[in-house]
Design a protein around this motif. Structure first.
Motif, PDB file in Angstrom:
ATOM      1  N   GLU A 199      -2.333  59.926 -72.658  1.00  0.00           N
ATOM      2  CA  GLU A 199      -2.642  59.185 -73.892  1.00  0.00           C
ATOM      3  C   GLU A 199      -2.516  57.675 -73.663  1.00  0.00           C
ATOM      4  OE1 GLU A 199      -3.935  60.109 -76.655  1.00  0.00           O
ATOM      5  OE2 GLU A 199      -3.773  62.270 -76.402  1.00  0.00           O
ATOM      6  N   GLN A 212       9.443  60.933 -76.636  1.00  0.00           N
ATOM      7  CA  GLN A 212       8.137  61.017 -75.965  1.00  0.00           C
ATOM      8  C   GLN A 212       7.145  61.768 -76.849  1.00  0.00           C
ATOM      9  OE1 GLN A 212       7.850  61.700 -71.712  1.00  0.00           O
ATOM     10  NE2 GLN A 212      10.073  61.685 -71.532  1.00  0.00           N
ATOM     11  N   THR A 232       5.978  59.606 -79.562  1.00  0.00           N
ATOM     12  CA  THR A 232       5.072  58.551 -79.081  1.00  0.00           C
ATOM     13  C   THR A 232       3.665  59.093 -78.828  1.00  0.00           C
ATOM     14  OG1 THR A 232       6.988  57.477 -78.110  1.00  0.00           O
ATOM     15  CG2 THR A 232       4.855  56.668 -77.407  1.00  0.00           C
ATOM     16  N   ILE A 233       3.565  60.345 -78.428  1.00  0.00           N
ATOM     17  CA  ILE A 233       2.229  60.959 -78.281  1.00  0.00           C
ATOM     18  C   ILE A 233       1.526  60.894 -79.644  1.00  0.00           C
ATOM     19  CG2 ILE A 233       0.984  63.138 -77.886  1.00  0.00           C
ATOM     20  CD1 ILE A 233       3.191  63.826 -75.799  1.00  0.00           C
ATOM     21  N   LEU A 271       1.708  62.393 -72.467  1.00  0.00           N
ATOM     22  CA  LEU A 271       1.989  61.030 -72.915  1.00  0.00           C
ATOM     23  C   LEU A 271       1.352  60.016 -71.960  1.00  0.00           C
ATOM     24  CD1 LEU A 271       3.297  58.870 -74.633  1.00  0.00           C
ATOM     25  CD2 LEU A 271       5.486  59.330 -73.523  1.00  0.00           C
TER      26      LEU A 271
END
Ligand SMILES: Cc1ncc(COP(=O)(O)O)c(C=O)c1O
Length: 405
Positions: free
Chosen positions: A84, A283, A286-287, A81
């Motif tokens: 990214e 998380q 969100t990636i 994450l």
């Protein structure tokens, strides 16, 4: 033994710390308590996307649960994450952060803001903030032991804090400047020229800039100036942001802080004792948002823009003059022509026409004379709300006119 000490009488007067006891409740909360007691209200009040998180992002969260990814992650957040996110910040704003040392994943940008203030403030240090501003800024500064110093902004300056006004507020105790552009509650954006002037001031007085850029992606026909991307500002800027607004992810509680490694180390100390880490399923979602969510953001921004243009045009037609907000999802019209103050206006509009807006004074004394209207709600609802506001304004103007004659 059960603790019965306070059972009969409730907590004693000295149970709550003075800092918390004397902190005024949010002006927004008070208003929403009233709102919740009335049915069929059209709300232009809540500053939250009306979109559901895009399906592929939700699916990534579901996948995390399905595969049993239910543990803690590293305190700083999952390495994938952070990588990214580093790519995203480089791509959008040309600012490069080391994913391992310069990024901390937090539970919403709200956690980030709290961590930053607690990490940098010594007792009675002063932090400069614009007035009006997001309700959490002064409260979080006080809770961290600091003193908020408000700098007025106004309609003539499009509600942008000016370097010259900031300079007038600087004292020996000033530690930093906390700004949030695009702005809640006004929708103002920071022009590059003014950002440069503030950066110069920060360098001159050796101050830090805490830049809350949660609305950075919600921008209409202008550029977003990412503060750490300004020349030599990366090391003295603490960037706070998240995905609540851009990716319609408010309930997931995910955000981040990007800053020099000394800041991130300090923040991580507090974060590891208080939060440990942001939720793993969030998380993972969100990636996915960062890898494949760009077209969703663009679609939502397009829709917000249609609503924004409609709302601003109608407000001006109604006689509630409104400068053009170029960011976030708020319009901030003046209600002075009605002869009411912002609390009176919001309360009467709610009771008489069942439309909720937020009194500008809830965001600071310079917000008096304005109300915040959020357009993160459907166009038909916005149309109906503005019809009702039109009726309300005509009625109050007639009454105001009669009183004056
Ligand atoms: C200016 C501003 N900063 C931060 C936040 C908090 O966002 P998050 O959901 O990331 O905690 C909000 C939420 O309304 C906001 O308006």
């Amino acid at each position: 033994m059960p603790d019965t000490k306070y059972a009969a009488t409730g907590a004693p007067d000295n149970a709550i710390s003075q800092k918390v006891a004397t902190l005024p409740p949010s002006g927004i909360r008070k208003f929403f308590d009233l709102l919740s007691s009335i049915e069929d209200v059209i709300s232009l009040g809540i500053g939250e996307p009306d979109f559901v998180t895009p399906w592929h992002i939700r699916e990534a969260g579901i996948y995390s649960l399905e595969k049993g990814y239910t543990m803690y992650t590293s305190n700083a957040g999952m390495p994938e994450l952070r990588q990214e996110l580093a790519n995203y910040l480089e791509l959008h704003y040309g600012v490069s952060y080391h994913p391992e040392h310069e990024i901390l994943i937090t539970a919403g940008s709200s956690e980030g803001l709290d961590l930053v203030l607690r990490a940098i403030i010594n007792p009675r240090d002063e932090i400069i903030i614009p007035d009006p501003c997001y309700v959490a800024y002064p409260a979080d500064i006080i809770l961290a032991g600091g003193v908020p110093i408000t700098v007025p902004t106004n309609e003539e300056n499009n509600f942008v804090i000016r370097a010259t006004d900031i300079e007038a507020g600087i004292t020996k105790r000033t530690k930093g400047i906390l700004i949030g552009y695009p702005a809640n509650p006004t929708g103002a954006v920071m022009p590059r020229k003014e950002a440069h002037a503030i950066a110069e001031l920060a360098r001159k007085h050796d101050l830090f800039v805490i830049s809350d850029e949660i609305y950075a992606r919600l921008i209409y026909g202008v550029e977003h100036v990412c503060f750490p991307s300004l020349p030599s500002m990366k090391k003295r800027t603490i960037l706070i942001s998240g995905f609540s607004k851009s990716h319609a992810m408010t309930g997931w509680r995910i955000g981040y802080v990007a800053a020099d490694r000394r800041f991130i180390q300090a923040l991580t100390k507090i974060h590891q004792y208080t939060m440990l880490c942001a939720p793993i399923m969030t998380q993972m979602a969100t990636i996915e948002a960062l890898r494949n969510g760009e077209s969703d953001v663009e679609k939502m921004v397009q829709e917000y823009n249609t609503r924004r243009r409609f709302m601003v045009k109608r407000l001006n037609e109604i006689g509630l003059s409104c400068f053009e907000p170029r960011g976030a999802f708020f319009a901030f019209p003046s209600i002075r022509a009605t002869g009411m103050n912002s609390e009176e206006f919001a309360e009467k509009l709610l009771l008489e026409e069942k439309v909720a807006v937020v009194p500008g004074v809830a965001f600071g004394s310079c917000g008096e004379g304005f109300v915040r209207c959020c357009y993160a709600t459907s166009l038909p609802d916005i149309e109906e709300a503005l019809k009702r506001m039109d009726r309300f304004v005509r009625k109050t103007r007639r009454a105001h006119g009669r009183q004056r004659h």
